[in-house]
Structure formats: C-alpha cells, structure tokens
Design an enzyme around this catalytic site. Structure first.
Site, short mmCIF file in Angstrom:
data_model
loop_
_atom_site.label_atom_id
_atom_site.label_comp_id
_atom_site.label_asym_id
_atom_site.label_seq_id
_atom_site.Cartn_x
_atom_site.Cartn_y
_atom_site.Cartn_z
N CYS A 190 51.95 -48.68 -53.91
CA CYS A 190 51.56 -47.07 -53.54
C CYS A 190 50.88 -46.21 -54.74
O CYS A 190 49.91 -45.65 -54.43
CB CYS A 190 53.15 -46.50 -53.39
SG CYS A 190 54.21 -47.14 -52.12
N CYS B 205 56.80 -47.73 -56.46
CA CYS B 205 56.12 -48.99 -55.67
C CYS B 205 54.81 -49.02 -56.30
O CYS B 205 54.02 -48.03 -56.16
CB CYS B 205 56.27 -48.47 -54.26
SG CYS B 205 54.73 -49.17 -53.30
#
Lengths: 152, 92
Positions: free
Chosen positions: B19, B16
């Site tokens: 992230c 991600c």
C-alpha cells in the site's frame, strides 16, 4: 482374484490422489536462516511481515516490510487483509514471536509461511542491511501516509 | 458520492508495504486527473465497516466507479499506466 485386485488398485489410486491433493493445500511453516530469508525477500514473490512492536521497528527493520504487532488486539483482523495466496516472510527480534505468528498465519489460511530463525538479530549478525525509518502511525491520514519516508 | 466523474477508491492500511508503495502513484494519479476524476483513499483498519461493505479481503485494492457502477477492480499492486488507462477509458 481379478475383482479384488481391481479394487485394491483403485483404492491405491484414490489414496494417492487424495494424499497428493492434501500435500498441495497443506499449510507449511518453513524455518529459514538469514541467508535464505534474504534470498526469498529479494525474489519479491511474497509479503515481508515484521510482527514486533512499533518501538522496536523504529530502531531498525528489513526494508519494504509490512508491520503488524503480534500483540496488537487486531492482529488476526489485519493479517486477514493480506492476500492468502502470497508467501509470507515473517520475522521478529529473535524468532520467538514470529514462530507464534507463523502458527496463527497458517491457522488463518496462509499456505506458505517462512519464519526467520533468530529474527532480526540473526539478520544483523549475518551482516545484512537494516532500514531505519519513522514508524507508521495509525493516526495520520492516508494521504499523509504516502508522504512518509518508509522505503519501498 | 454524486459525481459524473470517474471515482477511483484506494483501499489500504498504513502497515501494508505494498500500500505504501502504491501511495505516491495514487497521489500522482490524483494530481494528473484533477478536475477530471475523483480519487478517494480508505484505510480499512479505520473504516472496517466500509471495507466489509465493499467486500475488501486484501489490501491494497483499487476500485473504479463511473455513475455509481463498478467498472474495474484490482487486488494488489498495479502500474501507473494501467490506472491511467482504466481512468481514461471512463472519461467522457
């Protein structure tokens, strides 16, 4: 007949309201060329998703992309961790896998999905930049993940 | 986890991009609050049971606990000043 007329008008209004509500929540896949895709990703309102294999991503990818291999058995579980209200900008190498991924995304509740036609090949043909970084490995700890050189 | 310090949990995955963007911010928070707060990182791909237990439906998610009670929760990217503000509000 005034009564019949009222019923007709009421029915038309209800149908209109229902169709308006439907069109707002109806998932959509929009196929876009590289120029439009670039405009969308640079606007920064959504999530860029590369669905190629890690070896392909290692060769080059669009900067700031999330990466989930379409053929990863956990593909659906993983996409379900992406906030569904976000626009998704999906791409692969030539546009085939991303089209398949776009279908899966809409079936899983994503409402606005944009598919890069011709994939990264089309992106490169248009002269747009490709980032080349080490692919994230699932084995490493999250702490070390933060130290990698993936551009953000 | 038994501690009287605030505990910040970062729920993330390695694939991600948001992230990854948050990772250096979380590292800095951990460094800046050494001895005052606890920072934990949970990869919800590896620990899907934990993710389910915390009802994580998207990543990244940040949850701040104090004395076992959830004090703050945020889904998505968050600024460092906001994280600092939230943690400081839980320091005794």
């Amino acid at each position: 007949m005034p009564f019949n007329k009222s019923i007709l008008v009421l029915s038309a209004c209800v149908a209109l309201l229902l169709s308006a509500g439907k069109s707002q929540s109806q998932p959509s896949i929009t196929n876009v060329d590289a120029t439009e895709f670039k405009r969308l990703v640079e606007a920064g309102n959504g999530i860029i998703l590369d669905v190629r294999a890690p070896e392909e991503i290692a060769e080059g990818h669009i900067a700031n992309t999330s990466t989930i291999n379409l053929y990863d058995e956990g593909f659906v579980d993983k996409i379900n961790l992406i906030p569904k209200e976000k626009e998704i900008y999906v791409y692969c190498q030539a546009g085939g896998r991303s089209a398949e991924a776009a279908e899966i995304l809409t079936k899983n509740g994503f409402v606005k999905v944009f598919n890069l036609e011709k994939g990264l090949d089309g992106w490169v043909e248009s002269g747009f930049p490709v980032a080349k970084t080490e692919v994230e490995k699932d084995e490493k700890s999250s702490k070390s993940a933060s130290k990698t050189s993936v551009p953000c | 986890m038994k501690t009287d310090k605030p505990v910040l949990i970062d729920f993330h995955t390695v694939w991600c991009a948001p992230c990854r963007k948050m990772a250096p911010v979380i590292d800095k928070i951990e460094e800046d609050f050494t001895g005052k707060a606890v920072v934990m990182r949970i990869d919800v791909d590896k620990s899907s049971d934990v993710g389910r237990a915390y009802d994580i439906k998207g990543v990244p998610v940040f949850i701040l606990y104090k004395d076992g009670v959830e004090k703050w929760k945020h889904n998505g990217i968050v600024t460092e000043p906001e994280l600092v503000k939230q943690i400081k509000s839980q320091l005794r």
